[in-house]
Motif scaffolding. Structure first.
Motif, PDB file in Angstrom:
ATOM      1  N   TRP A 312       0.804  -1.221   0.000  1.00  0.00           N
ATOM      2  CA  TRP A 312       0.000   0.000   0.000  1.00  0.00           C
ATOM      3  C   TRP A 312       0.836   1.270   0.000  1.00  0.00           C
ATOM      4  N   GLY A 313       2.137   1.146   0.205  1.00  0.00           N
ATOM      5  CA  GLY A 313       2.981   2.336   0.198  1.00  0.00           C
ATOM      6  C   GLY A 313       2.987   3.033   1.546  1.00  0.00           C
ATOM      7  N   THR A 314       3.928   3.954   1.683  1.00  0.00           N
ATOM      8  CA  THR A 314       4.002   4.714   2.927  1.00  0.00           C
ATOM      9  C   THR A 314       2.956   5.818   2.946  1.00  0.00           C
ATOM     10  N   GLY A 315       2.343   6.097   1.794  1.00  0.00           N
ATOM     11  CA  GLY A 315       1.464   7.262   1.662  1.00  0.00           C
ATOM     12  C   GLY A 315       2.263   8.402   1.069  1.00  0.00           C
ATOM     13  N   LEU A 316       1.629   9.198   0.213  1.00  0.00           N
ATOM     14  CA  LEU A 316       2.355  10.286  -0.452  1.00  0.00           C
ATOM     15  C   LEU A 316       2.865  11.287   0.574  1.00  0.00           C
ATOM     16  N   GLY A 317       4.139  11.606   0.471  1.00  0.00           N
ATOM     17  CA  GLY A 317       4.716  12.569   1.391  1.00  0.00           C
ATOM     18  C   GLY A 317       5.352  11.925   2.603  1.00  0.00           C
ATOM     19  N   ALA A 318       5.076  10.623   2.818  1.00  0.00           N
ATOM     20  CA  ALA A 318       5.570   9.976   4.035  1.00  0.00           C
ATOM     21  C   ALA A 318       6.765   9.062   3.774  1.00  0.00           C
ATOM     22  N   GLY A 319       7.153   8.899   2.511  1.00  0.00           N
ATOM     23  CA  GLY A 319       8.303   8.038   2.219  1.00  0.00           C
ATOM     24  C   GLY A 319       9.574   8.852   2.118  1.00  0.00           C
ATOM     25  N   SER A 320      10.648   8.191   1.692  1.00  0.00           N
ATOM     26  CA  SER A 320      11.924   8.897   1.524  1.00  0.00           C
ATOM     27  C   SER A 320      12.469   8.685   0.125  1.00  0.00           C
ATOM     28  N   PRO A 321      11.687   9.034  -0.907  1.00  0.00           N
ATOM     29  CA  PRO A 321      12.193   8.764  -2.261  1.00  0.00           C
ATOM     30  C   PRO A 321      13.381   9.624  -2.665  1.00  0.00           C
ATOM     31  N   HIS A 322      13.717  10.657  -1.862  1.00  0.00           N
ATOM     32  CA  HIS A 322      14.885  11.477  -2.199  1.00  0.00           C
ATOM     33  C   HIS A 322      16.155  10.654  -2.239  1.00  0.00           C
ATOM     34  N   ILE A 323      16.114   9.530  -1.545  1.00  0.00           N
ATOM     35  CA  ILE A 323      17.317   8.717  -1.423  1.00  0.00           C
ATOM     36  C   ILE A 323      17.725   8.132  -2.769  1.00  0.00           C
ATOM     37  N   ILE A 324      16.752   7.866  -3.639  1.00  0.00           N
ATOM     38  CA  ILE A 324      17.083   7.321  -4.956  1.00  0.00           C
ATOM     39  C   ILE A 324      17.678   8.440  -5.802  1.00  0.00           C
ATOM     40  N   PRO A 325      18.852   8.207  -6.389  1.00  0.00           N
ATOM     41  CA  PRO A 325      19.405   9.236  -7.262  1.00  0.00           C
ATOM     42  C   PRO A 325      18.460   9.492  -8.449  1.00  0.00           C
ATOM     43  N   ILE A 326      18.405  10.712  -8.913  1.00  0.00           N
ATOM     44  CA  ILE A 326      17.522  11.221  -9.972  1.00  0.00           C
ATOM     45  C   ILE A 326      16.115  10.640  -9.899  1.00  0.00           C
ATOM     46  N   ALA A 327      15.534  10.684  -8.696  1.00  0.00           N
ATOM     47  CA  ALA A 327      14.230  10.067  -8.498  1.00  0.00           C
ATOM     48  C   ALA A 327      13.132  10.752  -9.293  1.00  0.00           C
ATOM     49  N   SER A 328      13.239  12.069  -9.515  1.00  0.00           N
ATOM     50  CA  SER A 328      12.093  12.735 -10.122  1.00  0.00           C
ATOM     51  C   SER A 328      12.086  12.617 -11.636  1.00  0.00           C
ATOM     52  N   SER A 329      13.163  12.134 -12.255  1.00  0.00           N
ATOM     53  CA  SER A 329      13.078  11.935 -13.705  1.00  0.00           C
ATOM     54  C   SER A 329      13.047  10.448 -14.038  1.00  0.00           C
ATOM     55  N   ASP A 330      14.207   9.818 -14.217  1.00  0.00           N
ATOM     56  CA  ASP A 330      14.209   8.424 -14.671  1.00  0.00           C
ATOM     57  C   ASP A 330      13.591   7.463 -13.657  1.00  0.00           C
ATOM     58  N   PHE A 331      13.701   7.787 -12.376  1.00  0.00           N
ATOM     59  CA  PHE A 331      13.268   6.830 -11.362  1.00  0.00           C
ATOM     60  C   PHE A 331      11.970   7.232 -10.674  1.00  0.00           C
ATOM     61  N   ILE A 332      11.159   8.021 -11.361  1.00  0.00           N
ATOM     62  CA  ILE A 332       9.923   8.488 -10.745  1.00  0.00           C
ATOM     63  C   ILE A 332       8.997   7.318 -10.408  1.00  0.00           C
ATOM     64  N   TYR A 333       9.119   6.244 -11.185  1.00  0.00           N
ATOM     65  CA  TYR A 333       8.265   5.077 -10.929  1.00  0.00           C
ATOM     66  C   TYR A 333       8.561   4.498  -9.539  1.00  0.00           C
ATOM     67  N   ALA A 334       9.843   4.496  -9.161  1.00  0.00           N
ATOM     68  CA  ALA A 334      10.202   3.983  -7.830  1.00  0.00           C
ATOM     69  C   ALA A 334       9.709   4.920  -6.735  1.00  0.00           C
ATOM     70  N   ALA A 335       9.778   6.241  -7.004  1.00  0.00           N
ATOM     71  CA  ALA A 335       9.290   7.213  -6.018  1.00  0.00           C
ATOM     72  C   ALA A 335       7.791   7.010  -5.781  1.00  0.00           C
ATOM     73  N   ILE A 336       7.039   6.806  -6.868  1.00  0.00           N
ATOM     74  CA  ILE A 336       5.601   6.556  -6.725  1.00  0.00           C
ATOM     75  C   ILE A 336       5.374   5.208  -6.036  1.00  0.00           C
ATOM     76  N   GLY A 337       6.194   4.230  -6.418  1.00  0.00           N
ATOM     77  CA  GLY A 337       6.049   2.895  -5.838  1.00  0.00           C
ATOM     78  C   GLY A 337       6.292   2.882  -4.338  1.00  0.00           C
ATOM     79  N   GLU A 338       7.204   3.748  -3.859  1.00  0.00           N
ATOM     80  CA  GLU A 338       7.445   3.780  -2.420  1.00  0.00           C
ATOM     81  C   GLU A 338       6.245   4.383  -1.683  1.00  0.00           C
ATOM     82  N   GLU A 339       5.676   5.435  -2.240  1.00  0.00           N
ATOM     83  CA  GLU A 339       4.652   6.161  -1.491  1.00  0.00           C
ATOM     84  C   GLU A 339       3.235   5.662  -1.752  1.00  0.00           C
ATOM     85  N   LEU A 340       2.994   5.148  -2.952  1.00  0.00           N
ATOM     86  CA  LEU A 340       1.649   4.623  -3.228  1.00  0.00           C
ATOM     87  C   LEU A 340       1.638   3.105  -3.299  1.00  0.00           C
ATOM     88  N   GLY A 341       2.821   2.505  -3.177  1.00  0.00           N
ATOM     89  CA  GLY A 341       2.887   1.064  -3.044  1.00  0.00           C
ATOM     90  C   GLY A 341       2.696   0.308  -4.348  1.00  0.00           C
TER      91      GLY A 341
END
Lengths: 432, 532
Positions: A312-341
């Motif tokens: 289910w994810g940590t919930g938007l805003g509650a995860g730590s996707p900043h840790i993934i390098p270039i999370a907001s471009s190539d790795f945005i899928y992982a950022a969404i996957g962490e927070e929305l599961g």
């Protein structure tokens, strides 16, 4: 028969479904924004007007798009734009969530901030310019499209800088994104008049006419050679996957994809053997734990983010996707996957499938061979980008550096996605 | 707008923030799904241009969906089932950058001894670290789990199951599903109960003291490993770089019970004796004080009494012609050297083949990897002259064995010649390893070994109230003082414990190894393991 029923319904009535879907999409994105807001509020109970800006821009875009479509009597697809805008809204939100600081002060002037309004403008302009069967004029633009694509690749080679084995433009802007629209255009324009000739076959083996074949090889080798010089592996796969798809859609001959895949496997093997950059990526993929802090760091951190998200994810805003390098471009899928599961990424993939389904429906509704080939070509390009990006992030395939359409905040990627969307919508309104 | 903040604050305080948060997430997902369903329902109204088949479109869409579904399925093996990939968990344990490490919410399974004593468990104060209550007593079996240095021992071999990744039983399957779906990533693993008895294991390590050595205790009937001790050990609670960088010969990380290779010395006479009994040899062999010279130029092989007499300056007349029973009781080198030459290389090779000395002996089939002993080292076949044959017959040739191998051999003699496969997992069913010795030969040999403890070299193991059978060994080696061996089993009539003890450079087996075995037998008797 009631004479009133023969009169076509007004565009306002016909686009009722679009209105409803836009409302649903907006409310979903609003709920997602609320999650980020709740986390922010929980940390520091300050309400800032500025935080509502991305959401307001998104809302304005939905209203504008719908009003423009109804005012101009647009009768194209009513479900494609909502599906794509859901993804765009989620992407905007993720960027807002990842880079709250960027929305402050001078960071507003960052070029990628303008990608969204520029993209929306391009989307509406393309839809209106080529609607009502006017997309057919683009068939004559096949060669200019190829020329433009070659020019873009040439520009990157000349002015770009080497980084991680590839050639990239300075800053966050990658003009090669636009070739993901230009090359389907070229292929559709080239093969639409030649599809009969290229379908001829003896014993299932296609025999395209030699002059036509030689011409095509000569033309296609230009972008391929330039991409090879750039060492952009992802773009190379994308280009030739697209070619294989369009050849199949034009001729209906399964021999083309089979030969293409065999050729691709051979080329892949050769590249793996002889290009260190490719070897590195392949090894990082196959043996991620042999160099966890080096070449596999990014992939493993992305997978750790996904694992942290769970179902289910940590919930938007509650995860730590900043840790993934270039999370907001190539790795945005992982950022969404962490927070929305896992569930949230499932929704994202479902919406991508919906976009593809509407795109194919548009292609199948086109009355010209060119429209059909352009529609299927654009869908193939979208699918390949999704597969290459998501596949790379979840380690199903090696990393290729391809962005995720509609979601990645590379700026140019978003604009290219919007143009693709505009073309598909234009095709979907094919007048007799 | 700023007047909104206090209202919102009061609202959020009244209702739990996290609940509102989760409800919002539910609303998001629900609305998204609603939009999806509405769009798909409307797809029935799609028109296609003339000459285009809607079925072809649907087939193409299905193909697209299949590709994405394949990627999504693969994603689940990391996102949901990531705990089932031990290297991935160790990566997250070591290179975590998050304020709350998801690995800290994994309750890894415990390692338990046969009575449920915890050998490896979780540290309630620091969930990312393991706790080893018995420290160095079972360190080689449990191994360690260190954020910096990774895994070893059972922690490594059974890692997947300890993380709850195995699906062998319904219990494990339901735990696996819970682990997949838990919203806070609270993962729980499977405990593993071992056949070890920590009381005997601790006693073995205590008795070895600061000497290097190993003790293996097996239940001859089913192969259960009761003791697998090796010294020196280390403290798995504090694994430091020092442990790996130290270049001394003590090698605390080496599990000597499984991987220590030693000349078997006189304990190998058991194999020779079995071969001779099976061959039907019942005669006597002459054992003079001058010893036995196997070939021209070879040094004579002599009995230890003769060497002792030389040392003391006294005269020893020699054993004279003696039967095998006496030879075992006195551990006569001359007798067995002659016996080896008499039996010849073919019969010896037949015996080493049957014991499969060149194969590793498995002790644990883990969910991640298996644990097995090192194979014994054999001289190349058919290249042995008589002298080498004589040396090998008294366990001084080029043959090197592991303590586990000697324990299995002893257990096989105790179990009517049938070697049971050693097993550390209490849940694993007993299996036959190999047939070692013929039933009647095993019975005869058991009697001889009983005699050796009652009135021979193993007298020190003649524990009161127990019928112990055993054989000492004193293995010369190039590294220094002799290695002390003792193998034994008890009770003779219905054996429940087979032991192999080695003390590196401990001197005579009867001096260094026998007391350790005696201490363990006493404890086994006191805890009721050997029957009333």
């Amino acid at each position: 028969m009631n004479p009133a029923s023969t009169k076509p319904p007004s565009a306002w009535a016909e686009r009722r479904l679009e209105r409803g879907l836009f409302a649903g999409v907006f409310l979903a994105v609003l709920a997602a924004h609320l999650m980020v807001g709740l986390v922010r509020f929980g940390n520091a109970p300050v309400f800032e007007f500025r935080d509502t800006l991305p959401l307001a821009a998104f809302f304005a875009t939905l209203v504008l798009t719908h009003l423009v479509f109804t005012a101009t009597g647009f009768r194209g697809d009513t479900r494609l734009a909502p599906a794509a805008f859901f993804l765009v809204g989620l992407g905007l939100l993720t960027r807002f969530r990842m880079g709250l600081r960027e929305f402050e002060g001078a960071a507003f002037a960052h070029p990628s901030t303008f990608a969204f309004p520029v993209g929306v403008a391009a989307f509406l302009a393309v839809t209106l310019a080529f609607r009502n069967g006017r997309y057919r004029t683009l068939e004559r633009a096949a060669l200019p499209a190829l020329g433009l694509a070659a020019a873009v690749f040439g520009l990157i080679l000349l002015t770009g800088e080497r980084f991680r084995g590839g050639v990239y433009m300075r800053g966050n802007f990658n003009p090669s994104e636009i070739t993901k629209v230009l090359l389907p255009l070229f292929l559709a324009g080239f093969f639409a008049p030649r599809r009969e000739a290229w379908s001829r076959a003896s014993w299932g083996i296609p025999r395209p006419p030699l002059p036509s074949l030689l011409l095509f090889v000569a033309l296609w080798s230009i972008p391929t050679a330039l991409v090879l010089l750039q060492r952009d592996l992802g773009l190379l796969i994308l280009l030739n996957g697209l070619l294989i798809g369009v050849l199949f859609f034009a001729t209906g001959r399964i021999a083309y994809p089979l030969a293409g895949l065999a050729l691709a496997a051979g080329t892949g093997w050769w590249l793996f053997q002889h290009v260190p950059h490719v070897t590195q990526r392949f090894l990082a993929w196959q043996h991620p734990f042999s160099d966890p802090t080096g070449r596999s760091w990014q992939t493993l951190q992305a997978l750790a983010a996904l694992y942290n998200g769970g179902l289910w994810g940590t919930g938007l805003g509650a995860g730590s996707p900043h840790i993934i390098p270039i999370a907001s471009s190539d790795f945005i899928y992982a950022a969404i996957g962490e927070e929305l599961g896992f569930a949230g990424t499932g929704v994202v993939l479902a919406f991508f499938l919906l976009v593809l389904e509407r795109g194919l429906a548009a292609a199948w509704s086109a009355k010209t061979a060119f429209g059909f080939l352009l529609g299927t070509g654009l869908c193939t390009a979208l699918l390949l980008q999704i597969l290459l990006n998501v596949g790379g992030v979840v380690k199903a395939i090696p990393l290729t550096g391809i962005t995720l359409p509609f979601l990645s905040q590379g700026g140019s990627s978003l604009i290219a996605s919007f143009i693709t969307l505009g073309l598909l919508l234009a095709i979907s309104e094919d007048a007799a | 707008m700023s007047s909104l903040a206090p209202i919102l604050e009061r609202f959020l305080e009244a209702h739990s923030l996290i609940r509102i948060f989760r409800i919002t997430q539910g609303v998001f997902l629900g609305l998204a799904l609603l939009a999806l369903v509405l769009s798909l329902l409307a797809a029935r109204r799609d028109r296609t241009a003339a000459g285009r088949s809607p079925r072809a479109r649907n087939a193409l869409f299905a193909f697209f969906a299949l590709l994405l579904a394949a990627v999504y399925t693969y994603q689940s093996t990391w996102q949901l089932a990531g705990f089932a990939r031990p290297p991935f968990v160790e990566f997250m344990r070591r290179f975590n950058l998050r304020p709350d490490n998801p690995v800290a919410r994994i309750t890894r399974g415990r390692l338990l001894d046969r009575n449920g004593q915890e050998l490896a468990g979780n540290n309630p104060d620091d969930p990312a670290r393991r706790r080893y209550p018995f420290s160095n007593a079972v360190c080689h079996v449990t191994g360690y789990l260190s954020p910096l240095f990774g895994l070893s021992g059972l922690e490594q071999a059974d890692s997947a199951s300890l993380y709850g990744a195995t699906l062998d039983t319904w219990d494990q399957r339901s735990r696996f599903t819970d682990n997949l779906l838990d919203s806070r990533r609270r993962v729980s693993g499977n405990d593993r109960t071992l056949t070890l008895d920590i009381r005997l294991q601790q006693e073995a390590v205590r008795l070895l003291g600061d000497r290097a050595g190993a003790v293996v205790a097996l239940d001859p009937r089913d192969g259960a490993v009761l003791v697998l001790a090796s010294t020196p050990g280390f403290d798995p609670n504090h694994v430091t770089a020092d442990l790996f960088e130290r270049a001394d010969t003590a090698s605390p990380l080496l599990n000597r019970a499984l991987h220590g290779l030693y000349p078997p010395g006189s304990t190998f006479k058991l194999v020779m004796a079995a071969a001779a009994i099976e061959a039907g040899f019942t005669g006597k062999l002459d054992c003079p004080a001058g010893g036995y010279t196997a070939g021209p130029g070879a040094p004579p092989i002599r009995d230890h009494e003769a060497l002792q007499a030389d040392h003391d300056g006294s005269v020893w007349p020699g054993h004279g012609p003696i039967p095998m029973k006496t030879a075992i009781r006195l551990s006569s080198n001359v007798y067995f050297a002659r016996l080896g030459v008499m039996l010849g290389p073919a019969r010896l090779e037949q015996m080493t083949d049957r014991l499969a000395l060149a194969n590793p002996i498995p002790v644990f089939e883990g969910s991640s990897s298996a644990i097995a002993s090192s194979p014994c080292r054999l001289p190349p076949p058919r290249q042995q002259d008589d002298n080498e044959l004589a040396q090998m017959a008294i366990g001084q040739g080029r043959l090197l064995v592991t303590p586990l191998q000697m324990a299995v051999l002893t257990a096989a003699i105790a179990n009517h010649g049938l070697a049971m496969r050693p097993r550390l997992d209490a849940g694993a069913p007993p299996k036959v390893l190999r047939y070692y010795v013929r039933r009647n030969a095993a019975a005869v040999l058991a009697g001889f070994l009983r005699d050796a403890v009652e009135s021979g070299t193993g007298h020190g193991a003649n524990v009161k109230g127990l019928e112990v059978a055993g054989k000492t060994g004193t293995a010369q080696n190039p590294a220094g003082d002799d290695h002390a061996w003792f193998v034994c089993f008890a009770p003779v009539d219905h054996p429940r414990l087979a032991l192999a003890v080695i003390v590196e450079n401990g001197g005579a087996g009867s001096q260094a190894a026998v007391p350790i075995a005696a201490g363990l037998l006493r404890m086994a008797r006191d805890i009721g393991w050997l029957g009333e």
